[in-house]
Design a protein around this motif. Structure first.
Motif, PDB file in Angstrom:
ATOM      1  N   ASN A 189       0.782  -1.235   0.000  1.00  4.68           N
ATOM      2  CA  ASN A 189       0.000   0.000   0.000  1.00  4.68           C
ATOM      3  C   ASN A 189       0.814   1.285   0.000  1.00  4.68           C
ATOM      4  OD1 ASN A 189      -2.808  -1.246   0.568  1.00  4.68           O
ATOM      5  ND2 ASN A 189      -1.480  -2.139   2.120  1.00  4.68           N
ATOM      6  N   MET A 206       4.494   2.206  -3.328  1.00  2.62           N
ATOM      7  CA  MET A 206       4.343   2.871  -4.631  1.00  2.62           C
ATOM      8  C   MET A 206       4.806   4.328  -4.556  1.00  2.62           C
ATOM      9  SD  MET A 206       0.194   3.148  -4.669  1.00  2.62           S
ATOM     10  CE  MET A 206      -0.168   1.796  -3.574  1.00  2.62           C
ATOM     11  N   HIS A 239       6.496   5.517  -1.335  1.00  6.70           N
ATOM     12  CA  HIS A 239       7.593   5.622  -0.375  1.00  6.70           C
ATOM     13  C   HIS A 239       8.844   4.860  -0.786  1.00  6.70           C
ATOM     14  CE1 HIS A 239       5.800   8.046   2.834  1.00  6.70           C
ATOM     15  NE2 HIS A 239       4.645   7.539   2.398  1.00  6.70           N
ATOM     16  N   MET A 262       6.076  12.115  -5.395  1.00 10.66           N
ATOM     17  CA  MET A 262       5.334  13.248  -4.837  1.00 10.66           C
ATOM     18  C   MET A 262       5.987  13.802  -3.575  1.00 10.66           C
ATOM     19  SD  MET A 262       1.640  11.457  -5.353  1.00 10.66           S
ATOM     20  CE  MET A 262       0.754  12.508  -4.234  1.00 10.66           C
ATOM     21  N   ALA A 303       7.336  11.959  -1.156  1.00  9.90           N
ATOM     22  CA  ALA A 303       7.202  11.051  -0.013  1.00  9.90           C
ATOM     23  C   ALA A 303       8.590  10.685   0.506  1.00  9.90           C
ATOM     24  CB  ALA A 303       6.461   9.780  -0.430  1.00  9.90           C
ATOM     25  N   TRP A 320      13.846  10.793   6.901  1.00  4.49           N
ATOM     26  CA  TRP A 320      12.947  10.327   7.953  1.00  4.49           C
ATOM     27  C   TRP A 320      13.275  10.930   9.319  1.00  4.49           C
ATOM     28  CZ3 TRP A 320       8.358   7.915   7.999  1.00  4.49           C
ATOM     29  CH2 TRP A 320       7.923   7.361   6.796  1.00  4.49           C
ATOM     30  N   GLN A 324       9.077  13.798  15.278  1.00  2.00           N
ATOM     31  CA  GLN A 324       7.743  14.266  15.694  1.00  2.00           C
ATOM     32  C   GLN A 324       7.116  13.326  16.713  1.00  2.00           C
ATOM     33  OE1 GLN A 324       5.486  16.040  11.956  1.00  2.00           O
ATOM     34  NE2 GLN A 324       6.371  14.044  11.493  1.00  2.00           N
ATOM     35  N   ALA A 339      -0.290   9.367   9.112  1.00  3.65           N
ATOM     36  CA  ALA A 339      -0.457   8.301   8.113  1.00  3.65           C
ATOM     37  C   ALA A 339      -1.918   7.881   8.026  1.00  3.65           C
ATOM     38  CB  ALA A 339       0.424   7.104   8.469  1.00  3.65           C
ATOM     39  N   MET A 397       0.275  13.301   1.313  1.00  2.80           N
ATOM     40  CA  MET A 397       0.136  11.933   1.814  1.00  2.80           C
ATOM     41  C   MET A 397      -1.337  11.626   2.040  1.00  2.80           C
ATOM     42  SD  MET A 397       1.133   9.059   3.338  1.00  2.80           S
ATOM     43  CE  MET A 397       0.112   7.931   4.269  1.00  2.80           C
ATOM     44  N   PRO A 398      -1.919  10.706   1.214  1.00 10.15           N
ATOM     45  CA  PRO A 398      -3.348  10.410   1.367  1.00 10.15           C
ATOM     46  C   PRO A 398      -3.615   9.604   2.635  1.00 10.15           C
ATOM     47  CG  PRO A 398      -2.378   8.987  -0.311  1.00 10.15           C
ATOM     48  CD  PRO A 398      -1.279   9.905   0.155  1.00 10.15           C
ATOM     49  N   GLY A 419      -2.718   5.960   3.059  1.00  4.44           N
ATOM     50  CA  GLY A 419      -2.057   5.682   1.786  1.00  4.44           C
ATOM     51  C   GLY A 419      -3.036   5.502   0.653  1.00  4.44           C
ATOM     52  N   LEU A 430      -7.738  -0.410   4.982  1.00  3.60           N
ATOM     53  CA  LEU A 430      -6.739  -0.749   6.005  1.00  3.60           C
ATOM     54  C   LEU A 430      -7.243  -0.306   7.376  1.00  3.60           C
ATOM     55  CD1 LEU A 430      -3.368   0.365   4.318  1.00  3.60           C
ATOM     56  CD2 LEU A 430      -4.154  -1.977   4.707  1.00  3.60           C
ATOM     57  N   VAL A 446      -2.120   0.354   9.446  1.00  2.00           N
ATOM     58  CA  VAL A 446      -1.373   1.542   9.037  1.00  2.00           C
ATOM     59  C   VAL A 446      -0.247   1.804  10.043  1.00  2.00           C
ATOM     60  CG1 VAL A 446      -1.494   4.019   8.598  1.00  2.00           C
ATOM     61  CG2 VAL A 446      -3.369   2.538   7.863  1.00  2.00           C
TER      62      VAL A 446
HETATM   63  C1  HEC Z   1       0.185   8.445  -3.106  1.00  2.00           C
HETATM   64  C2  HEC Z   1       1.493   8.391  -2.523  1.00  2.00           C
HETATM   65  C3  HEC Z   1       1.612   7.877  -1.099  1.00  2.00           C
HETATM   66  C4  HEC Z   1       1.203   6.681  -0.619  1.00  2.00           C
HETATM   67  C5  HEC Z   1       0.487   5.557  -1.353  1.00  2.00           C
HETATM   68  C6  HEC Z   1       1.587   6.659   0.769  1.00  2.00           C
HETATM   69  N1  HEC Z   1       2.201   7.817   1.096  1.00  2.00           N
HETATM   70 FE1  HEC Z   1       2.936   8.283   2.929  1.00  2.00          FE
HETATM   71  N2  HEC Z   1       3.519  10.094   2.222  1.00  2.00           N
HETATM   72  C7  HEC Z   1       3.366  10.522   0.928  1.00  2.00           C
HETATM   73  C8  HEC Z   1       3.886  11.872   0.821  1.00  2.00           C
HETATM   74  C9  HEC Z   1       3.907  12.693  -0.455  1.00  2.00           C
HETATM   75  C10 HEC Z   1       4.375  12.210   2.095  1.00  2.00           C
HETATM   76  C11 HEC Z   1       5.000  13.527   2.523  1.00  2.00           C
HETATM   77  C12 HEC Z   1       3.870  14.418   2.990  1.00  2.00           C
HETATM   78  C13 HEC Z   1       4.431  15.759   3.460  1.00  2.00           C
HETATM   79  O1  HEC Z   1       5.087  15.757   4.505  1.00  2.00           O
HETATM   80  O2  HEC Z   1       4.190  16.732   2.758  1.00  2.00           O
HETATM   81  C14 HEC Z   1       4.127  11.078   2.954  1.00  2.00           C
HETATM   82  C15 HEC Z   1       4.469  11.027   4.282  1.00  2.00           C
HETATM   83  C16 HEC Z   1       4.270   9.930   5.099  1.00  2.00           C
HETATM   84  C17 HEC Z   1       4.655   9.884   6.488  1.00  2.00           C
HETATM   85  C18 HEC Z   1       5.307  10.989   7.281  1.00  2.00           C
HETATM   86  C19 HEC Z   1       4.246  11.853   7.890  1.00  2.00           C
HETATM   87  C20 HEC Z   1       4.837  12.953   8.715  1.00  2.00           C
HETATM   88  O3  HEC Z   1       4.215  13.322   9.710  1.00  2.00           O
HETATM   89  O4  HEC Z   1       5.923  13.448   8.398  1.00  2.00           O
HETATM   90  C21 HEC Z   1       4.301   8.661   6.952  1.00  2.00           C
HETATM   91  C22 HEC Z   1       4.484   8.143   8.348  1.00  2.00           C
HETATM   92  C23 HEC Z   1       3.691   7.964   5.856  1.00  2.00           C
HETATM   93  N3  HEC Z   1       3.677   8.767   4.749  1.00  2.00           N
HETATM   94  C24 HEC Z   1       3.203   6.689   5.934  1.00  2.00           C
HETATM   95  C25 HEC Z   1       2.589   6.039   4.891  1.00  2.00           C
HETATM   96  C26 HEC Z   1       2.035   4.739   5.013  1.00  2.00           C
HETATM   97  C27 HEC Z   1       2.062   3.899   6.265  1.00  2.00           C
HETATM   98  C28 HEC Z   1       1.515   4.408   3.804  1.00  2.00           C
HETATM   99  C29 HEC Z   1       0.799   3.147   3.413  1.00  2.00           C
HETATM  100  C30 HEC Z   1      -0.282   2.696   4.241  1.00  2.00           C
HETATM  101  C31 HEC Z   1       1.749   5.541   2.926  1.00  2.00           C
HETATM  102  N4  HEC Z   1       2.393   6.497   3.622  1.00  2.00           N
HETATM  103  C32 HEC Z   1       1.354   5.590   1.605  1.00  2.00           C
HETATM  104  C33 HEC Z   1       2.805   9.846  -0.118  1.00  2.00           C
HETATM  105  C34 HEC Z   1       2.245   8.583  -0.026  1.00  2.00           C
END
Ligand code: HEC
Length: 155
Positions: A83, A86, A88, A93, A95, A104, A110, A119, A126-127, A130, A135, A140
């Motif tokens: 999930n 794709m 991370h 975008m 991530a 990280w 934080q 998350a 970040m959707p 994800g 889920l 998550v």
């Molecule tokens: C569509 C793309 C995408 C998917 C799929 C995705 N992420 Fe992310 N994620 C991002 C992006 C972009 C950021 C950075 C967001 C920001 O800080 O502006 C991010 C940031 C995060 C962070 C950091 C948040 C923070 O407070 O700094 C975590 C934890 C995270 N994602 C967990 C996950 C987890 C767990 C999944 C799967 C369940 C997931 N992501 C799936 C795009 C994605």
């Protein structure tokens, strides 16, 4: 002598007819035997599953248990691969890349709860979850823990 010759030719004719009949019967027998062989092999095939069916019943139960064990344990790595990777894995975008300690570090700073909340609810690009609403929060959280710990964290 001519009667004798006629008799011989008659006997020969009868012999040929009997011979062809025997040949025909042999052919039919061969054909039938082949069908029988196919039938009997089909029987063997049928027999095998029925004997194997006894084992899978037990094996399926074991597999079910192990599956539910895996589910209750929640593999953060598997959830992440399915999930989250794709974005991370490549940093799509913006991530944070899994394994990139520099990216990280500030996020892990934080705190675990904030990271997990972001998350689950989503943050900026970040959707939420994800993008996979099916889920659970627990899943998550397991994925976040896996990603952070694979990137220098110790959540
Ligand atoms: C569509 C793309 C995408 C998917 C799929 C995705 N992420 Fe992310 N994620 C991002 C992006 C972009 C950021 C950075 C967001 C920001 O800080 O502006 C991010 C940031 C995060 C962070 C950091 C948040 C923070 O407070 O700094 C975590 C934890 C995270 N994602 C967990 C996950 C987890 C767990 C999944 C799967 C369940 C997931 N992501 C799936 C795009 C994605």
């Amino acid at each position: 002598m001519s009667k004798g010759t006629e008799l011989r030719s008659l006997l020969e004719t009868v012999g040929v007819v009997i011979g062809s009949l025997v040949g025909a019967i042999l052919l039919i027998t061969f054909a039938t035997t082949k069908h029988d062989a196919a039938d009997s092999s089909a029987m063997i095939v049928e027999n095998k599953p029925s004997s194997e069916n006894i084992q899978p019943v037990a094996a399926v139960k074991v597999a079910d248990k192990s599956t539910s064990n895996t589910k209750s344990a929640v593999s953060g790595e598997k959830i992440s691969q399915a999930n989250c990777a794709m974005c991370h894995a490549s940093g799509l975008m913006g991530a944070p890349k899994i394994g990139d300690v520099g990216q990280w570090g500030p996020r892990i700073a934080q705190g675990k709860d904030t990271l997990i909340t972001h998350a689950i609810k989503g943050i900026r690009q970040m959707p939420a979850k994800g993008g996979n609403a099916s889920l659970t929060d627990e899943e998550v959280a397991a994925a976040v823990t896996y990603m952070a710990n694979a990137s220098g964290g110790s959540l």
